[in-house]
Design a protein around this motif. Structure first.
Motif, PDB file in Angstrom:
ATOM      1  N   ILE A  44       0.864  -1.340  -0.110  1.00 41.74           N
ATOM      2  CA  ILE A  44       0.165   0.065  -0.029  1.00 41.74           C
ATOM      3  C   ILE A  44       0.792   1.390   0.059  1.00 41.74           C
ATOM      4  O   ILE A  44       0.551   2.368  -0.570  1.00 41.74           O
ATOM      5  N   ALA A  45       2.074   1.354   0.871  1.00 47.74           N
ATOM      6  CA  ALA A  45       2.939   2.431   0.778  1.00 47.74           C
ATOM      7  C   ALA A  45       3.527   2.543  -0.497  1.00 47.74           C
ATOM      8  O   ALA A  45       3.538   3.724  -0.941  1.00 47.74           O
ATOM      9  N   GLN A  46       3.814   1.450  -1.087  1.00 45.57           N
ATOM     10  CA  GLN A  46       4.437   1.676  -2.434  1.00 45.57           C
ATOM     11  C   GLN A  46       3.398   2.073  -3.562  1.00 45.57           C
ATOM     12  O   GLN A  46       3.771   3.168  -4.153  1.00 45.57           O
ATOM     13  N   THR A  47       2.443   1.743  -3.520  1.00 44.87           N
ATOM     14  CA  THR A  47       1.310   2.156  -4.512  1.00 44.87           C
ATOM     15  C   THR A  47       1.030   3.846  -4.068  1.00 44.87           C
ATOM     16  O   THR A  47       0.957   4.379  -5.080  1.00 44.87           O
ATOM     17  N   ASN A  48       0.874   4.149  -2.901  1.00 38.59           N
ATOM     18  CA  ASN A  48       0.952   5.633  -2.498  1.00 38.59           C
ATOM     19  C   ASN A  48       2.054   6.390  -2.988  1.00 38.59           C
ATOM     20  O   ASN A  48       2.015   7.616  -3.456  1.00 38.59           O
ATOM     21  N   TRP A  49       3.145   5.890  -2.988  1.00 38.39           N
ATOM     22  CA  TRP A  49       4.433   6.478  -3.295  1.00 38.39           C
ATOM     23  C   TRP A  49       4.449   6.969  -4.992  1.00 38.39           C
ATOM     24  O   TRP A  49       4.818   7.661  -5.196  1.00 38.39           O
ATOM     25  N   LYS A  50       3.816   5.705  -5.546  1.00 38.54           N
ATOM     26  CA  LYS A  50       3.500   5.792  -6.964  1.00 38.54           C
ATOM     27  C   LYS A  50       2.802   7.077  -7.449  1.00 38.54           C
ATOM     28  O   LYS A  50       2.826   7.965  -8.288  1.00 38.54           O
ATOM     29  N   PHE A  51       1.607   7.120  -6.440  1.00 38.00           N
ATOM     30  CA  PHE A  51       0.904   8.200  -6.805  1.00 38.00           C
ATOM     31  C   PHE A  51       1.543   9.521  -6.506  1.00 38.00           C
ATOM     32  O   PHE A  51       1.253  10.570  -7.241  1.00 38.00           O
ATOM     33  N   VAL A  52       2.469   9.739  -5.560  1.00 36.99           N
ATOM     34  CA  VAL A  52       2.901  10.785  -5.203  1.00 36.99           C
ATOM     35  C   VAL A  52       3.866  11.297  -6.180  1.00 36.99           C
ATOM     36  O   VAL A  52       3.954  12.511  -6.822  1.00 36.99           O
ATOM     37  N   GLU A  53       4.804  10.407  -6.741  1.00 36.14           N
ATOM     38  CA  GLU A  53       5.597  10.557  -8.007  1.00 36.14           C
ATOM     39  C   GLU A  53       4.903  11.028  -9.220  1.00 36.14           C
ATOM     40  O   GLU A  53       5.155  11.718 -10.024  1.00 36.14           O
ATOM     41  N   GLY A  54       3.579  10.150  -9.460  1.00 40.87           N
ATOM     42  CA  GLY A  54       2.709  10.611 -10.675  1.00 40.87           C
ATOM     43  C   GLY A  54       2.237  12.050 -10.467  1.00 40.87           C
ATOM     44  O   GLY A  54       2.356  12.718 -11.509  1.00 40.87           O
ATOM     45  N   LEU A  55       1.780  12.085  -9.306  1.00 40.64           N
ATOM     46  CA  LEU A  55       1.117  13.630  -8.961  1.00 40.64           C
ATOM     47  C   LEU A  55       2.216  14.913  -9.486  1.00 40.64           C
ATOM     48  O   LEU A  55       1.967  15.773 -10.029  1.00 40.64           O
ATOM     49  N   LEU A  56       3.476  14.518  -9.107  1.00 38.25           N
ATOM     50  CA  LEU A  56       4.421  15.799  -9.302  1.00 38.25           C
ATOM     51  C   LEU A  56       4.911  15.750 -10.654  1.00 38.25           C
ATOM     52  O   LEU A  56       4.817  16.837 -11.172  1.00 38.25           O
ATOM     53  N   LYS A  57       4.770  14.389 -11.426  1.00 44.16           N
ATOM     54  CA  LYS A  57       5.155  14.435 -12.811  1.00 44.16           C
ATOM     55  C   LYS A  57       3.996  15.281 -13.451  1.00 44.16           C
ATOM     56  O   LYS A  57       4.339  16.055 -14.395  1.00 44.16           O
TER      57      LYS A  57
END
Length: 1284
Positions: A738-751
């Motif tokens: 779940i943490a990994q998925t949220n980290w992907k979201f954070v990266e995605g939002l920044l991008k």
């Protein structure tokens, strides 16, 4: 291992990949399902328990690895459910899909039924649980608490009403469980996993397998034979062909569309339309195209799946690119927090209210309540082009099939969850058909009945009923197309059963509804290829530079579209699905075309052959779909004439005595015969060789282009956000994942933030570069608005990621309100403390000029809160973002908001984007880059609000304002209106006034009433500031106002321009000479006519160039789209405007020698010329040449009208007005020759003057002639008091 390989040899061509059985594991017993949200207050029969995959065949298929957790979760999304003999135990059908990481999909079809529990351990465990529950909750023994929620949830409300065991039976058992008295049943699921969505065929196969288990006599062959047959011996039908294979009792037919047809979609679209109604469905379709967050909500899993698949099949030729989970298991509810577009289905618990549903973010959410047939839409989004006509055409198709376009009645067609597929008869056939007949007779709307009743009738009639119905139909004039040859249960028309009739009808309706929508896209994007930019030499370089490249010429495409389509199209071409579509188009140069693209391009080529588009280019006329009939015929022909028949099920080489038949119980199948496919099957041999050939070909092409893994990697990176987040991993729910998925979201939002701000800058700078004369403009106001709207949406998604508790629909506004409450509390505490900071403020206000405006988050919030026009939190948040962007404070405001870390910690979970320090800094930095360009996104959108303005008049001599005795006044005008005349208190020279938004400011009229002894006034400039947006405009003057001084003007029209923010301080200090680049028009003119400016004399070449530039600017102005033209007044009267250039032309060689110390102005020459023309003998001469005479009359008329105007605008003001009126009424080029011919010119101009050079004057006339093509309209402030 060899077994597995054999099993998978022909997997890509096999109809089904896996046969799965899920249910209770008697060895592990009852395990509560914590993830599904355990409720211990409920009776044990209503609780959910963990299910297990009991068996799946074969073990593995290499093309489609078996994901045990995901399959278990989706076969039984709410775990096991228990019933007693007193409860309804109707079998249910639902489907699901699993999206793999590369975006490919696998479909699952599930038949759930109840099987008696034989394990004494489980019965006694249930008994114990029940007794414990009784002890704790003695009052809960109510009849209604009996049935188990998880299975009810599968059934729709309609099923509940009709179930034979109604409450009377239930009360017998009183919802309890007693092992000695009651029989316990538990749910079990049979599932087929297939590569293609053949829903009807799988549904019929599974229901026949279940029928074989419950029938009184055993099936003709052991069940293994049928399972083996569908897994290994039934191929996928080839494209464009139909296939017949055999179930346990009846043959089953399926068909697959041909290469030029729309791709396979077997879910009943008619049902989707019936559930929601056409209007709601078109709105939902629109939200899907614009990639909003879409949440479907229903008690019934099959409905969730039907609506989700229905809406995505309508997207052709585009594909949904984001998270797609039509059935969201209870354990994955945290996925609703995803800050990306998604399409998810959430199962509603029985009796729960929508208002109790806590959703993390709703600013951009489209909520679809399927069971209540209604949708909640996000605020403010563009409508689909020609929406009313599209709704009309879709409604007509539905009516042809007897379905009401209004929606809202639960459909009862065969393959829904409400009836058992395969067994056609419902529970009370007599009752149903009588009721439907009654409704038909009572129907007041001219006999147009909804198709649901018809569908029931078609399935259930005996012949007598049919005759009555047909007679009725004749009497009421209804055309009931689908009634022909319905013969109840038996053979129907052409030897097909009623079920097959219904399937055919569904398939025809599906394809016709899809064709209507597909033809809209074919029309809208008929010319899209012309705007695709092919800039890369090969695939590898394109993939590596994908993000830097422009793939589609958006501006040119939009400029080619009809005006009404633009709001929708400008949003749509920014979506990920459109970007992917264009990517696929570009990649088709180097590799095989993506199937949807191939079909779409084929259709466009066909339309071109018929030349459909040419005459209708840029026309928004609705063109109806022309191929409805042939699309339905293609399907009918395939189903009438079967192309292929699969091998019949046959006896297998099995151990004798195992899998003994026992009625009502699904036997344990022999795994050894089901794990391996046939070795001598000619079909599998054929596909194996074909596969080898394919493999060889693939290896060659890989060497030719580039390594496939590398390509996949590039493609993953090339797709912006969401592609790699398409699917939550269902199988692993550990905190780390779940943490990994949220980290992907954070990266995605920044991008996404980086991409959006970059796009906004590039577009805006491109536009400003054009205004400076470089290249072509490539952004429209519409497009800018689209980009800003998508930025607002992104900020809302960032603010709703990782929220602790949701408050209000807008996460950003809710955060701002928390901040405001804290700051106001602090302000209050400071106000109560004795230290005061007043003196320092007074100092800044006492100096002449504009007091500076403090940047404050709270102040901007208060401005928004005071706007009565905005009614919702989402609207307020968007307005606040627009205001901050216009003030160039967005990054600064958000930084201040987030600097209150205690507040952020209180509101957000640890993994939230706003609590990732590094990403947050980068995000604010990207937003900071937007300060480099000017936006008017607040002023231009909220046009009706009241805005406070502050005006300051800055005199040239400090004392000149103290010495004037007259009463000054000012009138401010903008693109949206004017303020009216506002009196200024004498000797204060500063005022604040409220008036409706004036838009960008253009002119200020400044004057005084000439009263008193010292009625002269030397003004440097006027400054006006919008107190909400902080935009400050400078209106340079540099002239006297007063009788007998300068040109005798008591009133001047000043032309303004936006002052640069950093120049604010300079504006305060009265500077003698303004910067050259911002020097006012009049200052330049005064340098020609007044004593001070004797030095500067432009050469004749410079004057001619200035006129050319001014005319050129006006031409460019009219070539821009109307909404983006800006102010024409500046181009006419501004610093480098037409009036100033012509004034220089008239001043060249002008004898302005001061006779008796009096300055002569160009207006004096005009007046003398007119006086000469008006003298009686001249008029007589001129009228002999009629046109010249008329021109002469018009000039005299205009000059006398200007002179007799009540305004005291001075001689230069009068000349300015004459030029403007002449340009507007296209008279300038007729007046020029008159002035040149007039003898007065010799007295007032030197021989070398430009005005006396015939060639130059003719050139000037030719240049001015070009203005005749444009409708010049003058601002009211220029022509006030002139009646012409």
């Amino acid at each position: 291992m060899s077994g597995t390989n054999a099993a998978s040899g022909a997997a890509p061509c096999r109809f089904a990949h896996y046969f799965v059985i899920c249910g209770i594991d008697t060895e592990t017993g009852l395990e509560p399902d914590e993830l599904a949200g355990e409720n211990f207050e409920q009776s044990p029969l209503k609780r959910t328990f963990k299910s297990k995959v009991l068996a799946h065949y074969p073990e593995n298929v290499e093309w489609n690895p078996f994901d045990q957790d995901a399959v278990n979760m989706l076969c039984m999304p709410k775990g096991l459910s228990f019933r007693t003999q007193a409860d309804s135990r109707e079998p249910q059908f639902h489907s699901f899909l699993i999206t793999r990481e590369d975006g490919s999909r696998t479909y699952g079809f599930v038949h759930t039924f109840y099987e008696e529990v034989t394990s004494p351990q489980i019965c006694s465990a249930m008994q114990t649980l029940y007794q414990m529950h009784q002890a704790e909750n003695p009052s809960s023994d109510s009849p209604s608490s009996s049935s188990s929620s998880s299975m009810d949830s599968l059934a729709s409300s309609l099923d509940e009403a009709d179930s034979p065991s109604s409450s009377s039976c239930r009360s017998a058992a009183c919802g309890g469980y007693d092992a000695s008295r009651d029989t316990l049943f538990v749910s079990k699921a049979l599932c087929l996993i297939t590569p293609m969505p053949f829903m009807h065929a799988c549904c019929r196969f599974l229901s026949q397998v279940h029928r074989a288990v419950t029938a009184a006599s055993p099936p003709p062959l052991p069940l293994e034979s049928y399972v083996h047959n569908i897994l290994y011996e039934v191929p996928l039908p080839p494209p464009g062909r139909s296939l017949k294979f055999h179930g346990v009792y009846e043959p089953i037919v399926c068909q697959r569309p041909g290469p030029g047809e729309l791709p396979l979609a077997d879910f009943p679209l008619g049902q989707t339309f019936t559930l929601l109604g056409v209007e709601n469905l078109v709105q939902l379709f629109n939200c899907t195209l614009l990639e909003m967050q879409i949440l479907l909500y229903s008690q019934d899993y099959q409905r969730l799946m039907t609506v989700a698949e229905g809406i995505t099949t309508l997207l052709f030729p585009f594909q949904w690119q984001h998270v797609y989970v039509p059935i969201l298991p209870a354990s994955l509810l945290h996925f609703l927090d995803a800050p990306v577009p998604y399409l998810m289905g959430l199962q509603s618990k029985e009796g729960t209210d929508r208002s109790k549903l806590e959703l993390p973010q709703e600013a951009n959410l489209c909520f679809v309540d399927i069971d209540n047939h209604c949708i909640e839409l996000p605020e403010d989004f563009p409508q689909f082009p020609n929406k009313p006509e599209l709704i009309q055409e879709l409604s007509e198709v539905l009516l042809r099939y007897g379905i009401s376009p209004v929606g809202g009645a639960p459909p009862t067609s065969v393959p829904t969850s409400t009836t058992t597929p395969g067994s056609v008869s419902t529970r009370h056939p007599g009752l149903k058909s009588q009721q439907a007949l009654r409704e038909l007779e009572d129907d007041g709307r001219n006999g147009n009945l909804g198709g649901e009743q018809l569908a029931v009738l078609e399935l259930l009639q005996g012949n007598a009923t049919l005759e009555r119905l047909q007679a009725l139909a004749k009497r009421t004039g209804v055309r009931v197309e689908a009634l022909r040859g319905v013969g109840g249960e038996g053979e129907a028309q052409g030897g097909r059963t009623a079920v097959e009739e219904e399937e055919l009808r569904n398939a025809k309706l599906n394809v016709q509804l899809r064709e209507v929508v597909a033809s809209r896209f074919t029309m809208m994007f008929a010319d899209y290829e012309a705007f695709v930019i092919h800039s890369a030499p090969d695939l590898e370089s394109w993939l590596t530079n994908r993000e830097q490249m422009h793939n589609f010429d958006k501006a040119s495409f939009l400029s080619d579209q009809p005006e009404p389509y633009l709001p929708f199209l400008s949003h749509f071409i920014e979506t990920q699905m459109f970007a992917t579509f264009i990517d696929n188009k570009i990649m088709s140069q180097w590799e095989e075309k993506e199937p949807l693209l191939r079909v779409f391009d084929g259709r466009i080529d066909k339309a071109r052959l018929y030349n459909v588009r040419a005459p209708s280019l840029r026309s928004s006329n609705y063109q109806r779909c022309t191929i409805l009939k042939e699309s339905a015929q293609a399907i009918e022909q395939r189903l009438m004439k079967i192309d292929h028949t699969a091998i019949h099920p046959h006896l297998l080489d099995m151990k004798i005595g195992q899998g003994k038949y026992e009625q009502g119980f699904f036997p344990k199948l022999q795994s050894d015969v089901l794990s391996v496919g046939p070795t001598n099957n000619k079909w599998s041999n054929r596909t194996a060789t074909a596969q080898r050939r394919k493999d060889r070909h693939r290896q060659q092409t890989e060497h030719l282009t580039l390594d496939n893994d590398l390509k996949e990697k590039y493609m993953q990176e090339a797709r912006i956000l969401g592609k790699n987040l398409r699917q939550p991993k269902l199988s692993d729910l550990s905190p780390a994942v779940i943490a990994q998925t949220n980290w992907k979201f954070v990266e995605g939002l920044l991008k996404e933030c980086r991409m959006k701000t970059k796009r906004m800058l590039v577009e805006k700078m491109g536009r400003e570069a054009v205004e400076l004369g470089h290249g072509e403009a490539n952004i429209t106001g519409l497009e800018e608005n689209t980009l800003i709207a998508s930025l607002c949406d992104l900020l809302e998604r960032i603010w709703s990621h990782g929220l602790q508790v949701k408050q209000g629909k807008s996460a950003l506004w809710s955060h701002l309100l928390h901040y405001q409450a804290r700051e106001e509390k602090l302000e209050q505490q400071q106000a109560e403390s004795p230290v005061s900071s007043c003196p320092e403020r007074r100092k800044s206000e006492s100096s002449i000029g504009m007091p500076s405006l403090r940047a404050s988050v709270i102040q901007d919030m208060r401005h928004i809160q005071s706007m009565g026009e905005i009614k919702t939190d989402v609207g307020r948040a968007r307005a606040w973002i627009r205001l901050s962007l216009e003030k160039k404070l967005l990054s600064q405001h958000l930084k201040r908001l987030l600097s209150r870390q205690a507040l952020t910690k209180k509101l957000y979970k640890r993994y939230a984007f706003l609590r990732c320090e590094e990403e947050k800094e980068q995000f604010l930095f990207h937003l900071l880059s937007l300060n480099t360009v000017d936006y008017f996104c607040f002023t231009s959108v909220f046009t009706t609000i009241m805005i406070p303005y502050r005006a300051v008049i800055i005199p040239i001599k400090k004392l000149s304002n103290a010495m004037t005795t007259s009463n000054p006044w000012v009138c401010v005008s903008g693109e949206l209106g004017d303020s009216g005349v506002r009196q200024i208190t004498k000797n204060v020279l500063e005022m604040t006034f409220d008036c409706q938004n004036l838009g960008k400011l253009t002119t200020v009229q400044l004057g005084h009433d000439n009263s008193g002894l010292l009625a002269k006034w030397l003004v440097d400039c006027v400054m006006v500031r919008n107190e909400i947006t902080g935009h400050t405009y400078k209106f340079p003057c540099g002239r006297w106002l007063g009788k007998g001084v300068d040109d005798g003007s008591l009133e001047r029209v000043l032309i303004g321009e936006l002052a640069l923010p950093n120049a604010d301080e300079d504006c305060g200090r009265g500077c003698r000479t303004p910067d050259m680049q911002h020097s006012p028009g009049q200052t330049r003119r005064v340098s020609i006519t007044s004593m001070g400016g004797r030095g500067y004399k432009p050469t004749s070449a410079q004057i001619q160039e200035a006129i050319g530039e001014a005319v050129n600017s006006i031409c460019k102005h009219f070539h821009k789209p109307e909404k983006e033209r800006g102010s024409l007044t500046i181009l006419l009267c501004g610093e480098v405007g037409l009036v100033g250039a012509l004034e220089q032309f008239f001043h060249n060689g002008f004898k302005s020698a001061r006779l008796f110390q009096k300055t002569v102005f160009v207006w004096d020459f005009v007046e003398k010329a007119v006086a000469y023309m008006e003298s009686a003998d001249q008029m007589g001469d001129m009228q002999e040449t009629a046109p010249l005479g008329l021109t002469c009359v018009s000039l005299c008329h205009y000059v006398s009208a200007i002179n007799s105007s009540p305004r005291n605008i001075g001689k230069d003001g009068k000349f300015q007005l004459l030029v403007c009126l002449g340009a507007r009424d296209r008279l300038l080029i007729q007046w020029l020759p008159l002035l040149v011919e007039c003898p007065v010119i010799q007295r007032m101009y030197e021989e070398s003057a430009l005005l006396r050079d015939r060639t130059t004057v003719n050139d000037l006339i030719a240049v001015l002639q070009t203005l005749h093509d444009f409708p010049i309209t003058l601002e009211a402030s220029l022509v006030k008091g002139i009646d012409l």
